[in-house]
Design a protein around this motif. Structure first.
Motif, short mmCIF file in Angstrom:
data_model
loop_
_atom_site.label_atom_id
_atom_site.label_comp_id
_atom_site.label_asym_id
_atom_site.label_seq_id
_atom_site.Cartn_x
_atom_site.Cartn_y
_atom_site.Cartn_z
N ARG A 47 0.68 -1.36 -0.03
CA ARG A 47 0.04 0.14 0.01
C ARG A 47 0.98 1.28 0.07
O ARG A 47 0.40 2.31 0.41
CB ARG A 47 -1.07 0.11 1.10
N SER A 48 2.01 1.35 -0.81
CA SER A 48 2.75 2.30 -0.97
C SER A 48 3.15 2.39 -2.29
O SER A 48 4.02 1.40 -2.66
CB SER A 48 3.92 2.64 0.17
N VAL A 49 3.08 3.17 -3.19
CA VAL A 49 3.48 3.31 -4.63
C VAL A 49 4.91 3.21 -4.56
O VAL A 49 5.86 2.55 -5.31
CB VAL A 49 2.93 4.59 -5.38
N LEU A 77 -2.24 1.95 -12.68
CA LEU A 77 -2.06 2.10 -14.03
C LEU A 77 -1.57 3.65 -14.39
O LEU A 77 -0.79 3.93 -15.07
CB LEU A 77 -3.24 1.91 -14.85
N GLU A 78 -2.15 4.51 -13.82
CA GLU A 78 -2.02 6.12 -13.79
C GLU A 78 -0.38 6.35 -13.19
O GLU A 78 0.13 7.30 -13.82
CB GLU A 78 -2.94 6.83 -13.07
N PRO A 101 -10.24 1.50 -21.49
CA PRO A 101 -9.41 2.39 -22.32
C PRO A 101 -7.62 1.98 -22.04
O PRO A 101 -7.07 1.87 -22.99
CB PRO A 101 -9.72 4.02 -21.80
N TYR A 102 -7.37 1.41 -20.81
CA TYR A 102 -6.02 1.07 -20.71
C TYR A 102 -5.75 -0.24 -21.41
O TYR A 102 -4.82 -0.36 -22.08
CB TYR A 102 -5.89 0.84 -19.35
N ILE A 103 -6.82 -1.13 -21.13
CA ILE A 103 -6.74 -2.49 -21.82
C ILE A 103 -6.59 -2.35 -23.34
O ILE A 103 -5.80 -2.98 -24.09
CB ILE A 103 -8.05 -3.20 -21.42
N ALA A 104 -7.50 -1.36 -23.93
CA ALA A 104 -7.52 -1.17 -25.33
C ALA A 104 -6.30 -0.82 -25.86
O ALA A 104 -5.70 -0.90 -27.08
CB ALA A 104 -8.50 -0.26 -25.88
N ASN A 105 -5.42 0.05 -25.04
CA ASN A 105 -4.13 0.62 -25.51
C ASN A 105 -2.94 -0.44 -24.98
O ASN A 105 -1.76 0.05 -25.10
CB ASN A 105 -4.02 2.06 -24.68
N GLY A 106 -3.18 -1.66 -24.72
CA GLY A 106 -2.15 -2.63 -24.49
C GLY A 106 -1.81 -2.93 -23.16
O GLY A 106 -0.86 -3.89 -22.71
N SER A 107 -2.31 -2.33 -22.13
CA SER A 107 -2.19 -2.62 -20.58
C SER A 107 -2.64 -3.91 -20.36
O SER A 107 -3.79 -4.39 -20.70
CB SER A 107 -2.66 -1.63 -19.68
N LYS A 108 -2.05 -4.57 -19.40
CA LYS A 108 -2.52 -6.21 -19.28
C LYS A 108 -3.21 -6.04 -17.87
O LYS A 108 -2.50 -5.80 -16.79
CB LYS A 108 -0.95 -6.87 -18.98
N VAL A 109 -4.42 -6.47 -17.72
CA VAL A 109 -5.27 -6.46 -16.89
C VAL A 109 -6.23 -7.70 -16.78
O VAL A 109 -6.68 -8.13 -18.04
CB VAL A 109 -6.15 -5.33 -16.62
#
Length: 390
Positions: A47-49, A77-78, A101-109
């Motif tokens: 729980r810490s970026v 993701l952001e 939108p992230y998935i459509a742009n190629g992100s893996k979820v």
């Protein structure tokens, strides 16, 4: 802990603290114990970026992240993270749609499912946006005896027939793909070997040993049959801090999910084989002394989730020989302690270990890190960035 007192001398109590040397040791142990398996970090245990980045950079075989829900996933993701397995089924339409939108742009979820209703829900959203959604089947590795159920009440996929029926049904849904299998042995990884009731300890150890054989056989059968009918499968996820040595030997498992090992909270001291060092602690100030052997600290009511019991209480770490009072425990605004050695006075500091890893971060906006007696830096928690996902 004298080094900690020096490093944190100027800080207001209470505060969360992190021993970076201990955490580095823990990361090294995960690298060693996971062997050749890839490691997916359980984000809810950190729980810490900034700390997630730090841990990932030091892991030999880091592959991605297991997140709690869609909102946390979008948040990360952001921040530039990628390759997510959402560990729990998601049924909030807007939250799922926000990831499209992230998935459509190629992100893996990858989304988790264990029944057709969840599958159909995701497929409908994928169809609406014309985006294929990846899914992972969460199989139930609990062991059911005639006289007891040993494990967790989560997934409905508790037989090979259940799994294959859903696998076959999925082929009717054109907007989803099965890419993963999760076989999390919760009764091994999530059940401590040493119970607070001494008579239960040998029983638990016996059940865990017996359960290992049964769950290993079931997981192997599922993986063997599913890979025949689902050529799109990319990974088999398993394990946890409490079962890392056992799961790292499973040939059918390709990746482990690890989280608590990095902070090594108090609950994991109740396992037989956990060669880690306490890294995350918190500090309280002594503000009262009603008798020679009783002191009272300001704050501290950080009790962990799960079935209520003494094992969910925080544990006084330093000075030694401190114990919570049985009928008061850790209070939200004050925590009384029995001081066996009569060493504490008003104004002194007491360090505690939280029972579970990332849950402590819900009480603090920042974590103060040190190396020995040297203050290093401050890490923001999710809370410190104004976010709360649980």
């Amino acid at each position: 802990m004298h080094d900690a007192l020096k490093a944190y001398a100027s800080l207001k109590r209470p505060f969360a603290s992190l021993d970076m040397e201990a955490m580095d040791w823990n990361i090294g142990m995960v690298n060693r114990l996971s062997k050749t398996k890839q490691v997916r970090i359980a984000t809810k245990s950190v729980r810490s970026v900034e700390l997630l980045h730090y841990i990932a950079q030091k892991l030999t075989n880091h592959v991605g992240w297991m997140t709690f829900d869609c909102e946390e996933t979008q948040f990360l993701l952001e921040k530039g993270f990628d390759n997510f397995l959402i560990g729990y089924p998601q049924i909030e339409k807007a939250a799922i749609a926000s990831l499209v939108p992230y998935i459509a742009n190629g992100s893996k979820v990858v989304f988790m499912v264990d029944c057709e209703e969840q599958l159909a829900y995701l497929n409908k959203i994928g169809e609406a946006f014309e985006v294929r959604l990846d899914i992972c089947l969460d199989i139930n590795l609990s062991t059911e005896y005639k006289w007891m159920y040993f494990g967790t009440r989560r997934s409905s996929l508790h037989t090979l027939e259940n799994v294959m029926r859903l696998c076959t049904k999925q082929q009717e849904y054109e907007w989803t793909d099965i890419v993963g299998i999760m076989g999390y042995e919760a009764q091994i990884a999530g059940v401590t070997d040493q119970s607070s009731s001494k008579w239960q300890t040998p029983v638990i150890r016996m059940l865990k040993q017996h359960s290992k054989k049964k769950l290993a056989q079931f997981r192997q059968e599922v993986v063997r049959e599913m890979t025949k009918s689902c050529p799109s499968i990319q990974f088999v996820n398993g394990g946890g801090t409490g079962s890392i040595e056992f799961t790292s030997q499973a040939e059918e498992v390709t990746e482990l999910t690890i989280g608590s090992a990095f902070f090594y909270p108090a609950l994991f001291s109740r396992y037989d084989h956990t060669p880690y060092e306490p890294a995350m602690t918190y500090a309280l100030r002594v503000t009262r002394k009603p008798s020679e052997q009783i002191v009272v600290c300001h704050g501290g009511g950080y009790v962990a989730s799960g079935a209520t019991g003494v094992d969910k209480n925080p544990v006084p770490l330093w000075p030694p020989n401190l114990t919570l009072l049985k009928h008061e425990g850790a209070g939200e605004v004050q925590t009384p302690l029995y001081d066996k050695d009569r060493t504490l006075k008003i104004g002194d500091t007491v360090f505690f270990r939280h029972a579970k890893a990332g849950e402590l971060c819900e009480h603090f906006t920042e974590i103060h890190a040190r190396r020995g007696d040297r203050y290093v830096k401050t890490f923001k928690t999710y809370r410190g960035e104004g976010r709360c996902f649980i």
